[in-house]
Design an enzyme around this catalytic site. Structure first.
Site, PDB file in Angstrom:
ATOM      1  N   ASP A  24       3.518   1.239  -7.391  1.00  0.00           N
ATOM      2  CA  ASP A  24       2.451   2.014  -6.575  1.00  0.00           C
ATOM      3  C   ASP A  24       3.142   2.445  -5.215  1.00  0.00           C
ATOM      4  O   ASP A  24       3.184   1.738  -4.164  1.00  0.00           O
ATOM      5  CB  ASP A  24       1.301   1.074  -6.142  1.00  0.00           C
ATOM      6  CG  ASP A  24       0.318   1.699  -5.425  1.00  0.00           C
ATOM      7  OD1 ASP A  24       0.608   3.009  -4.661  1.00  0.00           O
ATOM      8  OD2 ASP A  24      -0.846   1.326  -5.174  1.00  0.00           O
ATOM      9  N   PHE A  30      -2.728  -3.390  -2.332  1.00  0.00           N
ATOM     10  CA  PHE A  30      -3.953  -2.424  -2.359  1.00  0.00           C
ATOM     11  C   PHE A  30      -3.643  -1.600  -3.226  1.00  0.00           C
ATOM     12  O   PHE A  30      -2.650  -0.791  -3.009  1.00  0.00           O
ATOM     13  CB  PHE A  30      -4.221  -2.102  -0.644  1.00  0.00           C
ATOM     14  CG  PHE A  30      -5.559  -1.157  -0.709  1.00  0.00           C
ATOM     15  CD1 PHE A  30      -6.776  -1.883  -0.678  1.00  0.00           C
ATOM     16  CD2 PHE A  30      -5.311   0.250  -0.847  1.00  0.00           C
ATOM     17  CE1 PHE A  30      -7.728  -0.962  -0.804  1.00  0.00           C
ATOM     18  CE2 PHE A  30      -6.520   0.943  -0.784  1.00  0.00           C
ATOM     19  CZ  PHE A  30      -8.048   0.465  -0.764  1.00  0.00           C
ATOM     20  N   LYS A  46      -1.089  10.034  -1.195  1.00  0.00           N
ATOM     21  CA  LYS A  46      -1.028  10.398   0.345  1.00  0.00           C
ATOM     22  C   LYS A  46      -0.310  11.516   0.681  1.00  0.00           C
ATOM     23  O   LYS A  46      -0.904  12.718   1.049  1.00  0.00           O
ATOM     24  CB  LYS A  46      -0.725   9.152   1.071  1.00  0.00           C
ATOM     25  CG  LYS A  46      -1.726   8.039   0.719  1.00  0.00           C
ATOM     26  CD  LYS A  46      -1.507   6.801   1.748  1.00  0.00           C
ATOM     27  CE  LYS A  46      -2.223   5.742   1.685  1.00  0.00           C
ATOM     28  NZ  LYS A  46      -3.484   5.887   2.468  1.00  0.00           N
TER      29      LYS A  46
HETATM   30  N1  PLP Z   1      -2.239   2.309  -3.153  1.00  0.00           N
HETATM   31  C1  PLP Z   1      -1.805   2.389  -2.089  1.00  0.00           C
HETATM   32  C2  PLP Z   1      -0.557   1.472  -1.766  1.00  0.00           C
HETATM   33  C3  PLP Z   1      -2.549   2.570  -0.831  1.00  0.00           C
HETATM   34  O1  PLP Z   1      -2.125   2.405   0.259  1.00  0.00           O
HETATM   35  C4  PLP Z   1      -3.730   3.252  -1.014  1.00  0.00           C
HETATM   36  C5  PLP Z   1      -4.659   3.534  -0.037  1.00  0.00           C
HETATM   37  O2  PLP Z   1      -4.368   3.337   1.183  1.00  0.00           O
HETATM   38  C6  PLP Z   1      -4.336   3.415  -2.358  1.00  0.00           C
HETATM   39  C7  PLP Z   1      -3.481   3.079  -3.598  1.00  0.00           C
HETATM   40  C8  PLP Z   1      -5.304   4.278  -2.512  1.00  0.00           C
HETATM   41  O3  PLP Z   1      -5.487   5.577  -2.506  1.00  0.00           O
HETATM   42  P1  PLP Z   1      -6.907   6.442  -2.221  1.00  0.00           P
HETATM   43  O4  PLP Z   1      -7.417   6.015  -1.189  1.00  0.00           O
HETATM   44  O5  PLP Z   1      -6.105   7.956  -2.274  1.00  0.00           O
HETATM   45  O6  PLP Z   1      -7.514   6.336  -3.497  1.00  0.00           O
END
Ligand code: PLP
Length: 388
Positions: free
Chosen positions: A217, A132, A246
Site C-alpha cells: 500500500d 491504515f 494521494k
Molecule cells: N492507505 C494509506 C497508507 C493511507 O495513508 C490512506 C489515507 O490516509 C489510505 C490508504 C486511504 O486513502 P483514501 O483516503 O484516499 O481512501
C-alpha cells in the site's frame, strides 16, 4: 462568505465526520496556503501527502483548463487517448505491467484485495497492526486499528493481523487459505513507522516461499514521498501488487492498482469497474504531474531536502527533552514526542506553519516535494519555538 460564515455553514450542512482545525484556507501556491485574511502558512500537511507538486501548479492549471474544453469523461466502455498515454507512462515508471484506475486510496486497496483473491482463489489477507488502508468496509477491516472499526459491525471476514516489522509473526500467520500480505512500506497514519531494512525483503522471500502475494500500500509513500519514486525501491523489494493514490494526480482524485501481467490478467471484463476511474481529465493531469516530477527533479529533492530537514530536526533534541525520536525517509518525517501533543497544531498554525499530529504523539511532516530549504528552516524554527 466571511471566515465565520464558512465554518458555520460547513458545520450545519456537512456530516460531522471530520475534526477540523480552526482555519479556512482560501488559496494556495507552491508550498504555501493563505487564509481569507491573507495570512500565509507553510503547508507541511499538503492535503496529507497529496499536494506533492505544490498548490496551483501552473502546468496543471493549464492542462486542466485545456482538457476541460476537449473531453472530461466518457465511460470505460470506450477508449481514450488520454488514458492510453497515462497508462503507458505510469506502468513504465513502475515495476509492474498493468494498471487499474480507481479514485482513492481505499478504492485502490479494495481493487488489490479483490485481485489477490481472484488470482489466488484464496480468501485470507494478512495485514499489520497500526496500519491504515482506508474507510470502506473491506479496507477499514484490513486496517490494523480498532478505533476505525468501532460501530460498523458486522465486518467482512478474511482478515488477519500481525505486528508490523515482525517477520516471525508473518511466518506463523500464513495458512493454506492465505492469499496475500498487505503492508505499507512505511506506516503513515500510525506515526511514520519505518521498519528495519530487512523486513520488506524478508516478507518478499517469505511470500515467494509460501506462494502468496505481497501487496504494498503505497497510497501515502508513493510518488517520491520517501525520496524514491516508490518506497519499495528503498529496499529493492518488488511487490506483486502496488496501490497508489494521494499524490498521483496533483490533488484530483485518482487511485492506482498496479500489478504484474499474470496477476492482472485474473481480472476479466465485469470483475471490477469504477465509473470515474481514469477519466480523460484526470489522466491528462496525472500525465502532467509525472512530467513535473521529471522537470523539477522532485524525487531527488525529496531525498536531499528530507535528509537536510531531518538533520535539523534531530538537532532540536539538544534543547527539547520531549523528543523521543525523529524518523522518516525523504519528505515523510515524524517527530515522536513523549506526550500527547495535539495542541502543537494550533501553536504552529499561529506562527505560520501547518503541521498535523498523528497517533496522538507524532508530529507528521509531508510537505510539497518542492518545498525549499529556506521554508524548511522556517518550519524548524517554529517547531523549536513551540516545543516545551
Ligand atoms: N492507505 C494509506 C497508507 C493511507 O495513508 C490512506 C489515507 O490516509 C489510505 C490508504 C486511504 O486513502 P483514501 O483516503 O484516499 O481512501
Amino acid at each position: 462568505m466571511n471566515t465565520q460564515e464558512v465554518k458555520d455553514t460547513l458545520d450545519t450542512y456537512v456530516m460531522h465526520t471530520y475534526g477540523r482545525y480552526d482555519l479556512v484556507i482560501d488559496h494556495g501556491h507552491g508550498s504555501k496556503v493563505y487564509d481569507k485574511e491573507g495570512n500565509e502558512y507553510i503547508d507541511c500537511v499538503a492535503g496529507i501527502a497529496v499536494n506533492s507538486i505544490g498548490h496551483t501548479h501552473e502546468k496543471v492549471a493549464k492542462v486542466l483548463a485545456e482538457q476541460a474544453k476537449k473531453l472530461i469523461h466518457v465511460s470505460n466502455l470506450y477508449y481514450t487517448e488520454e488514458q492510453a498515454k497515462y497508462a503507458e507512462k505510469i506502468v513504465k515508471k513502475s515495476p509492474h505491467d498493468k494498471v487499474f484506475f480507481a479514485n482513492s486510496g481505499a478504492e485502490a486497496n479494495e481493487g488489490a484485495i479483490k485481485l489477490a483473491r481472484k488470482y489466488t482463489g484464496k480468501g485470507e489477507i494478512i495485514t499489520t497492526n497500526g496500519s491504515f488502508h482506508g474507510r470502506t468496509l473491506a479496507t477499514l477491516t484490513a486496517t490494523g486499528q480498532d478505533k476505525v472499526k468501532k460501530g460498523f459491525a458486522p465486518l467482512p471476514s478474511g482478515f488477519k493481523y500481525i505486528d508490523y516489522n515482525n517477520i516471525k509473526q508473518a511466518e506463523e500467520a500464513i495458512t493454506e487459505d492465505t492469499a496475500a500480505i498487505l503492508v505499507e512500506p512505511i506506516q503513515g497514519e500510525s506515526g511514520v513507522r519505518v521498519p528495519d531494512d530487512d523486513y520488506l525483503p524478508s516478507l518478499r522471500k517469505l511470500c515467494d516461499e509460501k506462494n502468496i502475494l505481497l501487496i504494498f500500500d503505497e497510497v501515502q509513500t508513493g510518488f517520491g514521498r520517501t525520496g524514491k519514486f516508490f518506497a519499495s525501491e528503498l529496499t529493492n523489494t518488488v511487490p506483486d501488487i502496488t496501490t497508489c493514490a494521494k499524490a498521483v494526480a496533483g490533488g484530483l482524485p485518482m487511485g492506482l492498482v498496479l500489478a504484474n501481467k499474470e496477476i492482472a490478467d485474473a481480472f476479466n471484463p465485469g470483475d471490477h469497474a469504477s465509473t470515474f476511474g481514469g477519466t480523460a481529465l484526470v489522466c491528462s493531469v496525472a500525465s502532467a504531474v509525472l512530467d513535473i516530477y521529471d522537470e523539477e527533479n522532485l524525487v531527488q529533492k525529496s531525498q536531499d531536502n528530507g535528509k537536510y530537514f531531518m538533520e535539523k530536526l534531530e538537532s532540536l533534541k539538544e534543547n527539547h527533552d520531549c523528543i523521543n525520536e525523529v524518523r522518516g525517509r525523504g519528505l515523510m518525517v515524524g517527530i515522536d514526542i513523549n506526550y500527547d501533543c495535539g495542541d502543537l497544531v494550533a501553536k504552529a498554525q499561529e506562527k505560520g506553519v501547518l503541521i498535523n499530529v498523528t497517533n496522538g504523539n507524532v508530529i507528521r511532516f509531508v510537505p510539497p516535494l518542492l518545498i525549499t530549504r529556506e521554508e524548511l528552516d522556517k518550519v524548524v524554527e517554529v517547531i523549536d519555538e513551540i516545543l516545551p
